[in-house]
Write a protein that holds these residues in place. Structure first.
Motif, PDB file in Angstrom:
ATOM      1  N   ASP A  73      -7.835  -0.639  -9.234  1.00  0.00           N
ATOM      2  CA  ASP A  73      -8.738  -0.370 -10.371  1.00  0.00           C
ATOM      3  C   ASP A  73      -8.289   0.861 -11.161  1.00  0.00           C
ATOM      4  OD1 ASP A  73     -10.350  -2.543  -9.717  1.00  0.00           O
ATOM      5  OD2 ASP A  73     -11.567  -1.340  -8.335  1.00  0.00           O
ATOM      6  N   GLY A  74      -6.981   0.968 -11.351  1.00  0.00           N
ATOM      7  CA  GLY A  74      -6.419   2.057 -12.150  1.00  0.00           C
ATOM      8  C   GLY A  74      -6.215   3.353 -11.402  1.00  0.00           C
ATOM      9  N   THR A  75      -6.567   3.393 -10.116  1.00  0.00           N
ATOM     10  CA  THR A  75      -6.423   4.616  -9.319  1.00  0.00           C
ATOM     11  C   THR A  75      -5.296   4.454  -8.300  1.00  0.00           C
ATOM     12  OG1 THR A  75      -8.768   5.146  -9.543  1.00  0.00           O
ATOM     13  CG2 THR A  75      -7.576   6.201  -7.736  1.00  0.00           C
ATOM     14  N   LEU A  76      -4.394   5.428  -8.269  1.00  0.00           N
ATOM     15  CA  LEU A  76      -3.286   5.411  -7.313  1.00  0.00           C
ATOM     16  C   LEU A  76      -3.785   5.858  -5.948  1.00  0.00           C
ATOM     17  CD1 LEU A  76      -0.226   5.153  -6.677  1.00  0.00           C
ATOM     18  CD2 LEU A  76      -0.026   7.583  -7.316  1.00  0.00           C
ATOM     19  N   GLU A  77      -3.594   5.005  -4.954  1.00  0.00           N
ATOM     20  CA  GLU A  77      -3.942   5.338  -3.574  1.00  0.00           C
ATOM     21  C   GLU A  77      -2.661   5.346  -2.751  1.00  0.00           C
ATOM     22  OE1 GLU A  77      -6.857   2.552  -2.242  1.00  0.00           O
ATOM     23  OE2 GLU A  77      -8.347   3.135  -3.769  1.00  0.00           O
ATOM     24  N   THR A  78      -2.527   6.344  -1.869  1.00  0.00           N
ATOM     25  CA  THR A  78      -1.293   6.483  -1.092  1.00  0.00           C
ATOM     26  C   THR A  78      -1.602   6.874   0.346  1.00  0.00           C
ATOM     27  OG1 THR A  78      -1.051   8.831  -1.713  1.00  0.00           O
ATOM     28  CG2 THR A  78       0.042   7.202  -3.115  1.00  0.00           C
ATOM     29  N   SER A  79      -0.621   6.658   1.204  1.00  0.00           N
ATOM     30  CA  SER A  79      -0.779   6.980   2.617  1.00  0.00           C
ATOM     31  C   SER A  79      -0.699   8.471   2.884  1.00  0.00           C
ATOM     32  CB  SER A  79       0.301   6.261   3.433  1.00  0.00           C
ATOM     33  OG  SER A  79       1.598   6.563   2.926  1.00  0.00           O
ATOM     34  N   SER A  80      -0.046   9.219   2.001  1.00  0.00           N
ATOM     35  CA  SER A  80       0.153  10.660   2.207  1.00  0.00           C
ATOM     36  C   SER A  80       0.072  11.376   0.862  1.00  0.00           C
ATOM     37  CB  SER A  80       1.518  10.937   2.853  1.00  0.00           C
ATOM     38  OG  SER A  80       1.692  10.204   4.046  1.00  0.00           O
ATOM     39  N   ASP A  81       0.044  12.689   0.923  1.00  0.00           N
ATOM     40  CA  ASP A  81      -0.020  13.526  -0.276  1.00  0.00           C
ATOM     41  C   ASP A  81       1.273  13.381  -1.075  1.00  0.00           C
ATOM     42  OD1 ASP A  81      -0.313  15.485  -2.184  1.00  0.00           O
ATOM     43  OD2 ASP A  81      -0.599  17.132  -0.764  1.00  0.00           O
ATOM     44  N   ILE A  82       1.158  12.996  -2.334  1.00  0.00           N
ATOM     45  CA  ILE A  82       2.371  12.789  -3.135  1.00  0.00           C
ATOM     46  C   ILE A  82       3.006  14.095  -3.608  1.00  0.00           C
ATOM     47  CG2 ILE A  82       1.588  10.505  -3.892  1.00  0.00           C
ATOM     48  CD1 ILE A  82       1.031  11.739  -6.656  1.00  0.00           C
ATOM     49  N   SER A  83       2.337  15.209  -3.406  1.00  0.00           N
ATOM     50  CA  SER A  83       2.930  16.489  -3.826  1.00  0.00           C
ATOM     51  C   SER A  83       4.026  16.938  -2.870  1.00  0.00           C
ATOM     52  CB  SER A  83       1.863  17.575  -3.928  1.00  0.00           C
ATOM     53  OG  SER A  83       1.306  17.866  -2.661  1.00  0.00           O
ATOM     54  N   SER A  84       4.111  16.299  -1.716  1.00  0.00           N
ATOM     55  CA  SER A  84       5.187  16.574  -0.762  1.00  0.00           C
ATOM     56  C   SER A  84       5.645  15.234  -0.171  1.00  0.00           C
ATOM     57  CB  SER A  84       4.712  17.522   0.337  1.00  0.00           C
ATOM     58  OG  SER A  84       3.558  17.016   0.978  1.00  0.00           O
ATOM     59  N   ALA A  85       6.063  14.350  -1.057  1.00  0.00           N
ATOM     60  CA  ALA A  85       6.364  12.974  -0.665  1.00  0.00           C
ATOM     61  C   ALA A  85       7.716  12.854   0.027  1.00  0.00           C
ATOM     62  CB  ALA A  85       6.340  12.067  -1.889  1.00  0.00           C
ATOM     63  N   SER A  86       7.749  12.029   1.051  1.00  0.00           N
ATOM     64  CA  SER A  86       9.026  11.623   1.634  1.00  0.00           C
ATOM     65  C   SER A  86       9.704  10.667   0.662  1.00  0.00           C
ATOM     66  CB  SER A  86       8.787  10.913   2.967  1.00  0.00           C
ATOM     67  OG  SER A  86       8.097   9.688   2.747  1.00  0.00           O
ATOM     68  N   VAL A  87      10.992  10.418   0.883  1.00  0.00           N
ATOM     69  CA  VAL A  87      11.692   9.461   0.029  1.00  0.00           C
ATOM     70  C   VAL A  87      11.058   8.077   0.149  1.00  0.00           C
ATOM     71  CG1 VAL A  87      13.897   8.285  -0.379  1.00  0.00           C
ATOM     72  CG2 VAL A  87      13.854  10.756   0.016  1.00  0.00           C
ATOM     73  N   ASP A  88      10.630   7.711   1.367  1.00  0.00           N
ATOM     74  CA  ASP A  88       9.980   6.416   1.546  1.00  0.00           C
ATOM     75  C   ASP A  88       8.700   6.319   0.712  1.00  0.00           C
ATOM     76  OD1 ASP A  88      11.917   5.460   3.237  1.00  0.00           O
ATOM     77  OD2 ASP A  88      10.773   5.805   5.084  1.00  0.00           O
ATOM     78  N   LEU A  89       7.878   7.383   0.736  1.00  0.00           N
ATOM     79  CA  LEU A  89       6.648   7.362  -0.049  1.00  0.00           C
ATOM     80  C   LEU A  89       6.970   7.338  -1.545  1.00  0.00           C
ATOM     81  CD1 LEU A  89       3.599   7.407  -0.306  1.00  0.00           C
ATOM     82  CD2 LEU A  89       3.678   9.921  -0.124  1.00  0.00           C
ATOM     83  N   TYR A  90       7.956   8.099  -1.948  1.00  0.00           N
ATOM     84  CA  TYR A  90       8.394   8.110  -3.351  1.00  0.00           C
ATOM     85  C   TYR A  90       8.732   6.694  -3.816  1.00  0.00           C
ATOM     86  CZ  TYR A  90      11.820   8.920  -7.162  1.00  0.00           C
ATOM     87  OH  TYR A  90      12.539   8.891  -8.329  1.00  0.00           O
ATOM     88  N   ARG A  91       9.502   5.986  -3.011  1.00  0.00           N
ATOM     89  CA  ARG A  91       9.875   4.619  -3.386  1.00  0.00           C
ATOM     90  C   ARG A  91       8.648   3.712  -3.425  1.00  0.00           C
ATOM     91  NH1 ARG A  91      15.215   4.796   0.562  1.00  0.00           N
ATOM     92  NH2 ARG A  91      16.513   6.047  -0.864  1.00  0.00           N
ATOM     93  N   CYS A  92       7.728   3.919  -2.513  1.00  0.00           N
ATOM     94  CA  CYS A  92       6.492   3.127  -2.533  1.00  0.00           C
ATOM     95  C   CYS A  92       5.684   3.398  -3.805  1.00  0.00           C
ATOM     96  CB  CYS A  92       5.630   3.438  -1.309  1.00  0.00           C
ATOM     97  SG  CYS A  92       6.253   2.776   0.251  1.00  0.00           S
ATOM     98  N   VAL A  93       5.545   4.665  -4.159  1.00  0.00           N
ATOM     99  CA  VAL A  93       4.773   5.040  -5.345  1.00  0.00           C
ATOM    100  C   VAL A  93       5.401   4.447  -6.602  1.00  0.00           C
ATOM    101  CG1 VAL A  93       4.103   6.975  -6.820  1.00  0.00           C
ATOM    102  CG2 VAL A  93       3.773   7.118  -4.340  1.00  0.00           C
ATOM    103  N   VAL A  94       6.717   4.549  -6.693  1.00  0.00           N
ATOM    104  CA  VAL A  94       7.406   4.001  -7.869  1.00  0.00           C
ATOM    105  C   VAL A  94       7.214   2.492  -7.947  1.00  0.00           C
ATOM    106  CG1 VAL A  94       9.680   3.566  -8.887  1.00  0.00           C
ATOM    107  CG2 VAL A  94       9.100   5.855  -8.050  1.00  0.00           C
ATOM    108  N   ALA A  95       7.435   1.802  -6.835  1.00  0.00           N
ATOM    109  CA  ALA A  95       7.296   0.349  -6.839  1.00  0.00           C
ATOM    110  C   ALA A  95       5.869  -0.079  -7.166  1.00  0.00           C
ATOM    111  CB  ALA A  95       7.728  -0.218  -5.488  1.00  0.00           C
ATOM    112  N   ALA A  96       4.883   0.631  -6.604  1.00  0.00           N
ATOM    113  CA  ALA A  96       3.480   0.302  -6.873  1.00  0.00           C
ATOM    114  C   ALA A  96       3.130   0.550  -8.335  1.00  0.00           C
ATOM    115  CB  ALA A  96       2.565   1.119  -5.961  1.00  0.00           C
ATOM    116  N   SER A  97       3.670   1.608  -8.897  1.00  0.00           N
ATOM    117  CA  SER A  97       3.407   1.925 -10.306  1.00  0.00           C
ATOM    118  C   SER A  97       4.011   0.863 -11.212  1.00  0.00           C
ATOM    119  CB  SER A  97       3.975   3.310 -10.646  1.00  0.00           C
ATOM    120  OG  SER A  97       3.358   4.322  -9.882  1.00  0.00           O
TER     121      SER A  97
END
Length: 337
Positions: A290-314
């Protein structure tokens, strides 16, 4: 369009087309890990070509600079926008024709290598004016070029980069200076360099690459050019475009692989698994609900795996109709460890 999976990139691709500013160095300063990563890739058998929109220097000068930073570059592995501009000139005028240069020794060298005669004045009636970046370019030489263009000379720009990353920040690029000449003359130049696809094929052809990967930091030149050339790409976060830029990239500027720096060239790349709008990789996940980004961890200190997840989800969300503007502030804190 989503990220791809691959084995170690330096083994999966027979050659790498490296950008320079923001990937190998920043001005005169080396980029962390660039030397060791490229040395390892070349040592493992991957060929290299160094493609730059900077037309100021000769391949020999650039090669010497790279070697001083412990990057194992041969002069013959450097392909510059000046070389591409000189090749473009051959499509408009025959060898031996007179040309006027707005630029430096790198551009003069490239044109003379193609058999052109470089002249100093619009009064010499040059057939072409070629403009490339050099820090000494100023009003007098730009005005002389404008005079020649107004007399009928063909106008060629080696690239249209608006800015150039330097140690102190982003400074005027060739495209900004070209705009001044264009504004004065009313003539739009023929252009080469990144992001036009031809220069990527020229660079790859110069080392006989069959399956190259382009490595860049700037989405609107390095990555857009690779996409338009049909070449896979690796984006690194050591230059112009940051993690939020990547997450909000338009399809024409989306890289194939993501890494923090050039060390990623010698690593296997696993793409996130996409299920609906949810992306998962290495225990991390991201989803836009619903327009809100939800993640497993804090994106201000993202692992490369989380970074790739955030990019793909976006990308999935934007392609599904979510407005980029709604994600812009949410992604402001995205930083990769």
């Amino acid at each position: 369009m989503t990220l791809k999976s691959s084995g170690v990139l330096s083994q999966a691709y027979d050659a790498a087309i490296y950008d320079l500013d923001g990937v190998c160095y920043r001005g005169n300063e080396p980029i962390d890990h660039a030397g060791e990563a490229i040395t390892a890739a070349v040592g493992g058998g991957q060929k290299a070509v160094y493609l730059t929109n900077n037309a100021a220097r000769t391949p020999a000068s650039i090669g010497e600079h790279l070697r001083s930073l412990d990057i194992p570059a041969e002069d013959s592995e450097v392909y510059t926008a000046a070389m591409a501009g000189a090749e473009l000139a051959t499509e408009h005028i025959p060898a031996g024709s007179k040309v006027f240069v707005i630029g430096g020794e790198g551009l003069v060298w490239a044109l003379e290598q193609r058999g052109f005669t470089v002249v100093d004045s619009a009064d010499d009636d040059p057939a072409v004016v070629v403009q490339g970046f050099h820090p000494t370019v100023g009003w007098q030489v730009m005005s002389e070029g404008a005079l020649a263009i107004n007399k009928g000379a063909v106008f060629i720009a080696t690239n249209l980069d608006a800015s150039l990353p330097q140690e102190r920040g982003f400074m005027l690029g060739n495209g900004a200076l070209v705009k001044a000449v264009e504004h004065s003359t009313g003539v739009t130049p023929f252009a080469t360099g990144k992001p036009l696809p031809k220069v990527f094929h020229q660079a790859a052809g110069s080392i006989d690459a069959k399956l190259p990967i382009a490595v860049g930091d700037r989405l609107n030149t390095d990555i857009r050019g690779a996409v338009s050339a049909g070449i896979d790409s690796l984006h690194v976060l050591t230059g112009v475009s940051d993690a939020r830029d990547v997450a909000l990239a338009v399809p024409e500027e989306r890289p194939t692989y993501l890494a923090k720096n050039l060390l990623g060239l010698n690593e296997a790349h696993e793409a996130p698994v996409v299920t609906g709008g949810r992306t998962e990789l290495g225990g991390e996940w991201a989803e836009v609900v619903d327009g809100t980004l939800e993640t497993s961890s804090d994106i201000s200190s993202a692992s490369v795996d989380l970074y790739r997840c955030v990019v793909a989800a976006s990308w999935v969300a934007v392609d599904g109709g979510v407005a980029r503007e709604s994600l812009f502030e949410q992604l402001a804190s995205l930083e990769v460890l």
